[in-house]
Write an enzyme that holds these catalytic residues in place. Structure first.
Site, mmCIF file in Angstrom:
data_model
loop_
_atom_site.group_PDB
_atom_site.id
_atom_site.type_symbol
_atom_site.label_atom_id
_atom_site.label_comp_id
_atom_site.label_asym_id
_atom_site.label_seq_id
_atom_site.Cartn_x
_atom_site.Cartn_y
_atom_site.Cartn_z
ATOM 1 N N GLN A 102 46.381 50.115 46.674
ATOM 2 C CA GLN A 102 45.333 50.929 47.308
ATOM 3 C C GLN A 102 44.509 51.653 46.247
ATOM 4 O OE1 GLN A 102 45.949 54.822 49.271
ATOM 5 N NE2 GLN A 102 45.176 53.879 51.143
ATOM 6 N N TYR A 172 38.599 61.522 51.697
ATOM 7 C CA TYR A 172 38.359 61.322 50.257
ATOM 8 C C TYR A 172 36.936 60.764 50.096
ATOM 9 C CZ TYR A 172 43.385 62.129 49.840
ATOM 10 O OH TYR A 172 44.632 62.686 49.900
ATOM 11 N N ARG A 216 41.138 51.174 54.825
ATOM 12 C CA ARG A 216 41.813 52.199 55.627
ATOM 13 C C ARG A 216 40.794 53.267 56.005
ATOM 14 N NH1 ARG A 216 47.750 55.232 55.000
ATOM 15 N NH2 ARG A 216 48.276 54.685 57.147
ATOM 16 N N ARG A 314 57.397 57.215 56.282
ATOM 17 C CA ARG A 314 58.477 58.165 56.000
ATOM 18 C C ARG A 314 59.884 57.644 56.321
ATOM 19 N NH1 ARG A 314 55.377 62.971 58.844
ATOM 20 N NH2 ARG A 314 54.565 61.118 59.891
ATOM 21 N N CYS A 338 61.083 66.709 58.307
ATOM 22 C CA CYS A 338 61.159 68.059 57.720
ATOM 23 C C CYS A 338 59.893 68.429 56.942
ATOM 24 C CB CYS A 338 62.376 68.164 56.807
ATOM 25 S SG CYS A 338 62.231 67.131 55.320
ATOM 26 N N CYS A 341 58.493 65.869 51.964
ATOM 27 C CA CYS A 341 57.806 64.902 51.086
ATOM 28 C C CYS A 341 56.337 65.271 50.864
ATOM 29 C CB CYS A 341 57.936 63.478 51.625
ATOM 30 S SG CYS A 341 57.537 63.313 53.362
HETATM 31 C C1 LIG Z 1 53.550 62.495 50.637
HETATM 32 C C2 LIG Z 1 52.617 61.533 51.307
HETATM 33 C C3 LIG Z 1 51.697 60.852 50.526
HETATM 34 C C4 LIG Z 1 50.812 59.941 51.132
HETATM 35 N N1 LIG Z 1 49.929 59.259 50.346
HETATM 36 C C5 LIG Z 1 49.055 58.391 50.915
HETATM 37 C C6 LIG Z 1 48.124 57.660 50.112
HETATM 38 O O1 LIG Z 1 48.095 57.751 48.894
HETATM 39 N N2 LIG Z 1 47.268 56.828 50.750
HETATM 40 C C7 LIG Z 1 47.273 56.662 52.115
HETATM 41 O O2 LIG Z 1 46.466 55.903 52.652
HETATM 42 N N3 LIG Z 1 48.170 57.322 52.895
HETATM 43 C C8 LIG Z 1 49.045 58.170 52.332
HETATM 44 N N4 LIG Z 1 49.967 58.820 53.121
HETATM 45 C C9 LIG Z 1 50.021 58.526 54.576
HETATM 46 C C10 LIG Z 1 51.056 57.441 54.869
HETATM 47 O O3 LIG Z 1 50.611 56.187 54.392
HETATM 48 C C11 LIG Z 1 51.312 57.306 56.404
HETATM 49 O O4 LIG Z 1 50.131 56.906 57.032
HETATM 50 C C12 LIG Z 1 51.826 58.590 57.017
HETATM 51 O O5 LIG Z 1 52.952 59.071 56.318
HETATM 52 C C13 LIG Z 1 52.190 58.392 58.488
HETATM 53 O O6 LIG Z 1 53.082 57.319 58.648
HETATM 54 P P1 LIG Z 1 54.653 57.599 58.998
HETATM 55 O O7 LIG Z 1 54.677 58.386 60.272
HETATM 56 O O8 LIG Z 1 55.260 56.242 59.127
HETATM 57 O O9 LIG Z 1 55.196 58.388 57.855
HETATM 58 C C14 LIG Z 1 50.864 59.727 52.545
HETATM 59 C C15 LIG Z 1 51.825 60.391 53.308
HETATM 60 C C16 LIG Z 1 52.694 61.291 52.713
HETATM 61 C C17 LIG Z 1 53.728 61.970 53.573
HETATM 62 S S1 SF4 Z 2 61.158 64.519 53.247
HETATM 63 FE FE1 SF4 Z 2 61.587 64.928 55.413
HETATM 64 S S2 SF4 Z 2 59.716 64.166 56.462
HETATM 65 FE FE2 SF4 Z 2 59.674 63.272 54.406
HETATM 66 S S3 SF4 Z 2 60.703 61.300 54.620
HETATM 67 FE FE3 SF4 Z 2 62.281 62.766 54.020
HETATM 68 S S4 SF4 Z 2 63.198 63.455 55.944
HETATM 69 FE FE4 SF4 Z 2 61.220 62.493 56.439
#
Ligand SMILES: Cc1cc2nc3c(=O)[nH]c(=O)nc-3n(C[C@H](O)[C@H](O)[C@H](O)COP(=O)(O)O)c2cc1C
Ligand code: SF4
Length: 362
Positions: A102, A172, A216, A314, A338, A341
């Site tokens: 990306q 962004y 995206r 996550r 939580c 991250c």
């Molecule tokens: C710490 C963190 C960093 C992330 N960095 C990016 C990123 O660099 N680019 C992006 O498109 N999404 C980023 N995301 C979003 C994730 O790709 C994802 O869409 C989001 O965590 C929701 O999906 P989930 O519910 O499966 O975690 C980030 C999310 C977190 C928590």
């Molecule tokens: S830090 Fe918390 S929210 Fe992030 S992946 Fe781990 S358990 Fe899930």
């Protein structure tokens, strides 16, 4: 449990994704301070790829020093980055996944204290969270950044990336141009909010050939005066016409950060309906994301044709073998929602997760 739909391969241009699960871009801040690939990143992505996702999108990766969202983001702005990236993509492929990259320019959602350069944006309006006054880009600045994306795409290809994702979500730089919330320009880049992005897609495509481009976008920004499905449904079509081979549906900006990595209290698959709406508007495969926590649900999304690919982030951070273990009905470490991250909101230097202590090994 049979996950027939989820395990169906998907062909995009010359690549075949072995299944419908994506590990989406996830900025760990594990790169070196110069943006080089570290052993820690190789360990992280090696495990995720071995865990069973068909596509692993590494990054984000900054296309320039000025465009870095964070101190220790991966960089792809110099040929010296190529050997490390080569190792990273090989590692992902050798562990069984298709390797994506990306590309990002952070626009106004960074700080000059991070980049060492003035912050730039479509218009001189500060991000409400970062609060730094950006410089409005002139046409020369716009063309230079578009070229940065082209050179970054070429480096990613040279290093072996099999899919390139352009980060147009979350406010962004590219997302900033798309949105009436942050783009108040009076020139052609303001009257056509997709122009900055479609030109990048066309230029990158000319340079990388048949390697699929994923775009995206935040289909709903959840801010007053920001993007909603009404506009993004049309934008998605324009991006596909410009050459996007995949559309990845996200939501939110730094002004609505609770939507970028939503908590489960917002609901399971909280933004899947947005992906479904985009899927109806375009002919290319669509990735959905956000709060997809188990493979039964993920399989239903695919079998009910709500999306073509499912991003699961996550849960794979909490346990990199989440996919494989779920397929085999084995115990896995669950994401506990939580928020740990989201290290930058906690004043931490990089990603950590109480469910996955191995991430602490530097
Ligand atoms: C710490 C963190 C960093 C992330 N960095 C990016 C990123 O660099 N680019 C992006 O498109 N999404 C980023 N995301 C979003 C994730 O790709 C994802 O869409 C989001 O965590 C929701 O999906 P989930 O519910 O499966 O975690 C980030 C999310 C977190 C928590
Ligand atoms: S830090 Fe918390 S929210 Fe992030 S992946 Fe781990 S358990 Fe899930």
């Amino acid at each position: 449990m049979v996950f027939k739909s989820l395990l169906e391969p998907l062909e995009i241009n010359d690549i075949i994704l072995p299944n419908r699960v994506v590990f989406p871009a996830f900025q760990t801040n594990y790169a070196s301070s110069e943006g080089y690939i570290t052993e820690r990143l190789l360990r992280f992505y090696g495990k995720i790829a071995a865990g069973g996702s068909g596509l692993v999108i590494a990054g984000c990766m900054a296309v320039s020093d000025e465009g870095a969202p964070e101190t220790n983001v991966i960089k792809i702005n110099d040929d010296r980055n190529i050997p490390g990236l080569k190792e990273l993509f090989s590692h992902i492929k050798n562990n069984g996944s298709v390797a994506g990259a990306q590309l990002i320019h952070a626009g106004r959602q960074t700080l000059s204290a991070i980049t060492g350069y003035p912050v730039v944006a479509p218009s001189a309006i500060p991000c409400p969270l970062m609060k730094e006054n950006p410089v409005e880009l002139d046409i020369e600045g716009i063309k230079k950044i578009q070229d940065d994306f082209v050179h970054a795409g070429a480096r990613a290809k040279k290093a072996g990336a099999q899919l390139i994702e352009l980060h147009g979500a979350y406010g962004y730089l590219i997302g900033g141009f798309l949105s009436p919330y942050s783009n108040k320009r009076k020139d052609e880049y303001g009257s056509d909010k997709t122009l900055f992005f479609t030109e990048i897609i066309e230029k990158v495509k000319r340079s990388i050939g048949n390697i699929p481009i994923s775009c995206r976008i935040s289909v709903d920004e959840f801010v007053e005066g920001g993007l909603t499905l009404k506009e993004t449904r049309i934008f998605a079509l324009r991006l596909a016409e410009a050459g996007a081979d995949v559309l990845s549906v996200a939501a939110g900006t730094y002004s609505s950060i609770h939507r970028m990595a939503p908590k489960m209290e917002l609901g399971e698959g909280v933004h899947v309906h947005l992906a479904t709406a985009i899927r109806k508007a375009v002919d290319v495969p669509v990735i959905c994301s956000d709060n997809i926590r188990n493979l039964e649900y993920a399989n239903n999304i695919i079998s009910e044709k709500k999306a073509d690919l499912v991003a699961i982030c996550r849960p794979q951070v909490a346990d990199p073998f989440f996919i494989r273990k779920s397929l085999n009905s084995q115990f896995y470490n669950e994401c506990k929602d939580c928020g740990n991250c989201l290290y930058f909101l906690k004043g931490e230097k990089y990603v950590s997760c109480p469910q996955n202590p191995a991430l602490q090994d530097g």
